[in-house]
Design a protein around this motif. Structure first.
Motif, PDB file in Angstrom:
ATOM      1  N   ALA A  11      -9.762   8.300   8.063  1.00 43.39           N
ATOM      2  CA  ALA A  11     -10.505   7.053   7.892  1.00 43.39           C
ATOM      3  C   ALA A  11     -11.987   7.390   7.716  1.00 43.39           C
ATOM      4  CB  ALA A  11     -10.299   6.140   9.090  1.00 43.39           C
TER       5      ALA A  11
ATOM      6  N   TYR B  97      -6.081   2.038  -3.431  1.00 45.99           N
ATOM      7  CA  TYR B  97      -6.756   2.489  -2.208  1.00 45.99           C
ATOM      8  C   TYR B  97      -5.783   3.324  -1.400  1.00 45.99           C
ATOM      9  CZ  TYR B  97      -8.904   2.318   2.440  1.00 45.99           C
ATOM     10  OH  TYR B  97      -9.432   2.650   3.659  1.00 45.99           O
ATOM     11  N   ASP B  98      -6.198   4.511  -1.032  1.00 41.04           N
ATOM     12  CA  ASP B  98      -5.375   5.416  -0.226  1.00 41.04           C
ATOM     13  C   ASP B  98      -5.655   5.110   1.241  1.00 41.04           C
ATOM     14  OD1 ASP B  98      -3.645   7.392   0.491  1.00 41.04           O
ATOM     15  OD2 ASP B  98      -4.818   9.058  -0.333  1.00 41.04           O
ATOM     16  N   ALA B  99      -4.832   4.247   1.823  1.00 42.53           N
ATOM     17  CA  ALA B  99      -5.095   3.730   3.167  1.00 42.53           C
ATOM     18  C   ALA B  99      -4.780   4.780   4.232  1.00 42.53           C
ATOM     19  CB  ALA B  99      -4.272   2.481   3.413  1.00 42.53           C
TER      20      ALA B  99
ATOM     21  N   GLY C 155      -1.376   1.629  -3.069  1.00 37.84           N
ATOM     22  CA  GLY C 155      -1.756   2.999  -2.820  1.00 37.84           C
ATOM     23  C   GLY C 155      -1.532   3.855  -4.051  1.00 37.84           C
TER      24      GLY C 155
ATOM     25  N   TRP D 236      -3.761   4.349   7.188  1.00 36.85           N
ATOM     26  CA  TRP D 236      -2.689   3.948   8.097  1.00 36.85           C
ATOM     27  C   TRP D 236      -1.325   3.881   7.408  1.00 36.85           C
ATOM     28  CZ3 TRP D 236      -6.529   0.764   6.268  1.00 36.85           C
ATOM     29  CH2 TRP D 236      -6.149  -0.317   5.489  1.00 36.85           C
TER      30      TRP D 236
ATOM     31  N   ALA E  36      -4.986  -4.009   7.244  1.00 40.13           N
ATOM     32  CA  ALA E  36      -5.374  -4.590   5.951  1.00 40.13           C
ATOM     33  C   ALA E  36      -6.008  -5.955   6.137  1.00 40.13           C
ATOM     34  CB  ALA E  36      -4.165  -4.673   5.027  1.00 40.13           C
TER      35      ALA E  36
ATOM     36  N   ILE F 172     -14.097   3.061   3.063  1.00 36.41           N
ATOM     37  CA  ILE F 172     -13.882   1.672   3.479  1.00 36.41           C
ATOM     38  C   ILE F 172     -14.986   0.772   2.945  1.00 36.41           C
ATOM     39  CG2 ILE F 172     -13.806   0.145   5.491  1.00 36.41           C
ATOM     40  CD1 ILE F 172     -12.363   2.445   6.973  1.00 36.41           C
TER      41      ILE F 172
ATOM     42  N   LEU G 244       0.784  -1.237   0.000  1.00 35.23           N
ATOM     43  CA  LEU G 244       0.000   0.000   0.000  1.00 35.23           C
ATOM     44  C   LEU G 244       0.813   1.282   0.000  1.00 35.23           C
ATOM     45  CD1 LEU G 244      -2.781  -1.127   2.496  1.00 35.23           C
ATOM     46  CD2 LEU G 244      -3.115  -0.522   0.093  1.00 35.23           C
TER      47      LEU G 244
END
Length: 347
Positions: free
Chosen positions: A71, A59-61, A40, A63, A104, A76, A12
């Protein structure tokens, strides 16, 4: 774990990290009918260069990364919908040694992925089917491949496990046809690169020693590359997206860069690297992989092991104190060697 089916690989973070995941991805592809990478936004361009992938999800996580998003339930939920619809048979979660795979893993469990593997020092509860422990001080590329192998995934015959990209032809329309070496002065983490004035002096020294120098950098680094190139080098700042940069690095005799994505891209196209390696992260985990290279930088500096993004020591001595003589010796040493060795070269 059974082979075949659809495998999801998760990596990510940055472009360099995605490039280092390449051998593990190829092992997953060899054991699967279909392979997808969840990466990411900073790693997407690198992902599109990797062999072995059938699909890429982005996906731009929250964390991961230097400036992570908040978040948000809507983001999500959208990711969970996408992952669930793909009906993955298994997943490998690849992380750096200091990261946790468990955020994840939780999302993958919620997306009904039935079998999940990751390196984890934290107790995973029911989130992992294979909780793997990486070998101490393992290089990041080798550690990722270790996880894949522990999951029963092996590289195909003839694949030696180095970094690799699928488009790596030369770019004479950008560089011309005369021999050259590349200086890439920038880095996403400033502590891992020379200061602008030190890089400028280095380019002048390389040119004075008879080397033709090409300076590369991203769109946001145009002022930096223009300054560093000066009247001594060809400035390609802002003119090379990642595929074009791969092409420029492919034809270079060697690359001078910090511990940043282009060092790993150079390794992926088998170009030797003079790596300005600040000790903020360990060299044994992040050095150029399976390519001739020389590490320059004072590894006993006070910042060692700090993972600092901005140098905490006045004057940036770990890198800016590297002399022109050390640089020229490193370049000459690599130029005297043939490509293909994975050993660090001592100068």
């Amino acid at each position: 774990m059974t082979t075949g089916g659809h495998t999801l690989v998760v990596r990510l973070d940055s472009a360099g990290d995605v490039l280092l995941a390449g051998p593990a991805i190829r092992a997953a592809a060899a054991a699967s009918a279909r392979t997808t990478l969840l990466c990411g936004p900073q790693g997407e361009a690198a992902a599109r260069l990797l062999p072995g992938l059938d699909d890429i999800l982005v996906y731009d996580a929250p964390w991961v990364g230097f400036d992570p998003p908040p978040a948000r339930r809507t983001d999500i939920n959208a990711l969970l919908g996408t992952l669930t619809a793909r009906r993955f048979d298994r997943a490998l979660i690849l992380t750096s040694y200091h990261q946790s795979p468990l955020p994840a893993a939780l999302l993958l469990r919620m997306a009904q992925v039935p079998w999940i593997a990751a390196d984890s020092e934290d107790y995973p509860g029911s989130l992992l089917d294979l909780r793997h422990h990486r070998a101490p001080d393992r290089h990041e590329a080798r550690a990722a491949l270790d996880l894949a192998e522990a999951a029963g995934m092996r590289l195909p015959p003839g694949d030696t496990g180095g970094l690799r990209v699928s488009c790596a032809s030369a770019a004479p329309h950008l560089t011309g046809t005369d021999p050259y070496l590349v200086v890439h002065p920038g880095a996403a983490v400033p502590a891992r690169a020379w200061s602008a004035h030190r890089a400028t002096r280095a380019v002048a020294a390389l040119a004075a020693a008879g080397h033709r120098v090409v300076v590369t950098g991203g769109t946001a680094e145009r002022e930096l590359t223009r300054t560093v190139a000066g009247r001594h080098a060809l400035d390609l700042g802002g003119r090379t997206a990642l595929p074009e940069l791969a092409a420029v690095l492919t034809a270079a005799s060697t690359v001078v860069t910090g511990n940043t994505g282009p060092a790993h891209l150079a390794a992926a196209v088998a170009t030797p690297v003079v790596c300005l390696f600040a000790p903020v992260v360990p060299a044994d985990r992040w050095a150029p992989y399976q390519v001739p290279h020389v590490l320059l930088g004072h590894q006993d500096a006070p910042c060692a092991g700090s993972r600092a993004r901005t140098c905490p020591v006045p004057g940036h001595p770990c890198l800016d104190a590297v002399t022109d003589t050390e640089l020229l010796t490193a370049v000459d040493t690599l130029l005297s060697r043939s490509r293909g060795s994975d050993q660090e070269v001592t100068v």
